[in-house]
Design an enzyme around this catalytic site. Structure first.
Site, PDB file in Angstrom:
ATOM      1  N   ASN A   9      40.435  41.314  49.776  1.00 55.54           N
ATOM      2  CA  ASN A   9      39.055  41.082  49.375  1.00 55.54           C
ATOM      3  C   ASN A   9      38.938  39.516  49.163  1.00 55.54           C
ATOM      4  O   ASN A   9      39.330  38.707  48.323  1.00 55.54           O
ATOM      5  CB  ASN A   9      39.179  41.604  47.913  1.00 55.54           C
ATOM      6  N   LYS A  11      36.334  37.977  48.502  1.00 55.39           N
ATOM      7  CA  LYS A  11      35.272  37.843  47.420  1.00 55.39           C
ATOM      8  C   LYS A  11      34.137  36.936  48.021  1.00 55.39           C
ATOM      9  O   LYS A  11      34.062  36.717  49.290  1.00 55.39           O
ATOM     10  CB  LYS A  11      35.822  37.110  45.934  1.00 55.39           C
ATOM     11  N   HIS A  95      34.013  46.948  41.832  1.00 57.22           N
ATOM     12  CA  HIS A  95      34.955  46.012  41.489  1.00 57.22           C
ATOM     13  C   HIS A  95      34.504  45.717  40.117  1.00 57.22           C
ATOM     14  O   HIS A  95      33.442  45.523  39.736  1.00 57.22           O
ATOM     15  CB  HIS A  95      34.839  44.871  42.657  1.00 57.22           C
ATOM     16  N   GLU A  97      34.442  42.871  38.857  1.00 58.78           N
ATOM     17  CA  GLU A  97      33.821  41.868  38.914  1.00 58.78           C
ATOM     18  C   GLU A  97      32.108  42.184  39.004  1.00 58.78           C
ATOM     19  O   GLU A  97      31.316  41.491  38.289  1.00 58.78           O
ATOM     20  CB  GLU A  97      33.859  40.498  39.938  1.00 58.78           C
ATOM     21  N   GLU A 167      42.973  48.608  39.215  1.00 62.28           N
ATOM     22  CA  GLU A 167      42.966  47.151  38.968  1.00 62.28           C
ATOM     23  C   GLU A 167      43.078  46.859  37.363  1.00 62.28           C
ATOM     24  O   GLU A 167      41.544  46.770  36.972  1.00 62.28           O
ATOM     25  CB  GLU A 167      41.902  46.456  39.956  1.00 62.28           C
ATOM     26  N   GLY A 173      43.330  37.829  39.116  1.00 61.52           N
ATOM     27  CA  GLY A 173      43.099  36.302  39.268  1.00 61.52           C
ATOM     28  C   GLY A 173      43.757  35.470  38.256  1.00 61.52           C
ATOM     29  O   GLY A 173      43.527  34.382  38.030  1.00 61.52           O
ATOM     30  N   SER A 213      46.715  40.071  41.064  1.00 67.95           N
ATOM     31  CA  SER A 213      47.624  39.227  41.544  1.00 67.95           C
ATOM     32  C   SER A 213      48.763  39.792  42.242  1.00 67.95           C
ATOM     33  O   SER A 213      50.075  39.405  42.098  1.00 67.95           O
ATOM     34  CB  SER A 213      48.124  38.532  40.029  1.00 67.95           C
ATOM     35  N   GLY A 235      43.192  36.697  45.620  1.00 70.66           N
ATOM     36  CA  GLY A 235      43.554  35.267  46.209  1.00 70.66           C
ATOM     37  C   GLY A 235      44.502  35.050  47.156  1.00 70.66           C
ATOM     38  O   GLY A 235      44.444  34.235  47.885  1.00 70.66           O
TER      39      GLY A 235
HETATM   40  P1  PGA Z   1      43.703  38.909  42.717  1.00 71.44           P
HETATM   41  O1  PGA Z   1      42.217  39.900  42.952  1.00 71.44           O
HETATM   42  O2  PGA Z   1      44.681  39.605  43.823  1.00 71.44           O
HETATM   43  O3  PGA Z   1      43.198  37.585  43.056  1.00 71.44           O
HETATM   44  O4  PGA Z   1      44.112  39.037  41.461  1.00 71.44           O
HETATM   45  C1  PGA Z   1      42.516  41.072  43.160  1.00 71.44           C
HETATM   46  C2  PGA Z   1      41.085  42.017  43.253  1.00 71.44           C
HETATM   47  O5  PGA Z   1      40.160  41.301  42.400  1.00 71.44           O
HETATM   48  O6  PGA Z   1      40.658  42.588  44.022  1.00 71.44           O
END
Ligand code: PGA
Length: 249
Positions: A9, A11, A95, A97, A167, A173, A213, A235
């Protein structure tokens, strides 16, 4: 046997030029990958050029969002058929977010999933608890509610085209990954919940990704767990080197 699915992803990152160059590197690094489904989800502006770049490879394209309508007066939104037209197969839906910043709830996520499925696109539906909910021992009740809400009215055959991404919001993140045991506990709970709603066979073929993460150093121990069938990577999906290592865990 559930085929592992690793999705990146991106983002709101990467210009068109950067996206093409990341796609080129991934194409090269992952040329011989077998036994995994690999999905990349660039921002909207990069979907078409990345689709062109990945044509003929085994890397599949995903979007990060869509709107639950065919077309019409929905300024700023993108419909599933527009995505389908340029070769998008998967779409991340709900998601955390989007839930947080754009107030998406289980019912909207459910509508979006239905629209995607109608056009033979495959939703990657995200669920997960906040740190506060975990600390108050609400993880399982939150997950139960999310599962019944996002899957409401979906048929058994539709379920076959869905991926669930667990998640935990506190792990996204933050560098704080859930331990493989913490993740597996929730993944097996999700499968049991799906089993209660559908047939056992469907629940056992449903793929459940872990996200939060995920890095080259922790992916293998997560993937060893019985009910963890893949990863949704944020990330670490922004570099060809780390994403390729994750795919080849
Ligand atoms: P992250 O994000 O690997 O940066 O923690 C995962 C996600 O939001 O899908």
């Amino acid at each position: 046997m559930r085929k592992p699915i690793i999705a990146g992803n991106w983002k709101m990152n990467k210009s068109v030029a950067e996206s093409i160059s990341l796609a080129k590197e991934l194409k090269e690094n992952l040329r011989n990958v077998e036994g995994r489904e690999v999905v990349v989800c660039p921002p909207f502006t990069s979907l078409f050029p990345v689709a062109e770049e990945l044509r003929g490879t085994k890397i599949t394209l995903g979007a990060q969002n869509l709107f639950a309508a065919e077309s019409g007066a929905y300024t700023g939104e993108i419909s599933p058929s527009m995505l389908k037209e340029i070769g998008v197969l998967y779409c991340i839906i709900g998601h955390s977010e989007r839930r947080r910043y754009f107030k998406e709830d289980n019912s909207l996520v459910n509508q979006k999933a239905k629209f995607a499925l109608n056009l033979e696109m495959k939703p990657i539906i995200c669920i997960g608890e906040t740190l506060e909910q975990r600390e108050k021992n609400l993880t399982f009740s939150v997950i139960k509610q999310q599962i019944s809400g996002v899957l409401d009215g979906l048929s058994t055959s539709e379920l076959a085209n869905i991926v669930i991404a667990y998640e935990p919001i506190w792990a996204i993140g933050t560098g704080k990954t859930a331990t493989p045991e913490q993740a597996e506990e929730v993944h097996s709970f999700i499968r049991k919940e799906v089993f209660a709603l559908y047939e056992e066979e469907m629940a056992s073929s449903l793929r459940i990704q872990y996200g939060g993460s995920v890095k080259p150093g922790n992916v293998a121990s997560l993937m060893q767990k019985e009910d963890i069938d893949g990863a949704l990577v944020g990330g670490a999906a922004l570099s060809a080197d780390s994403f390729s290592k994750i795919v080849q865990y």
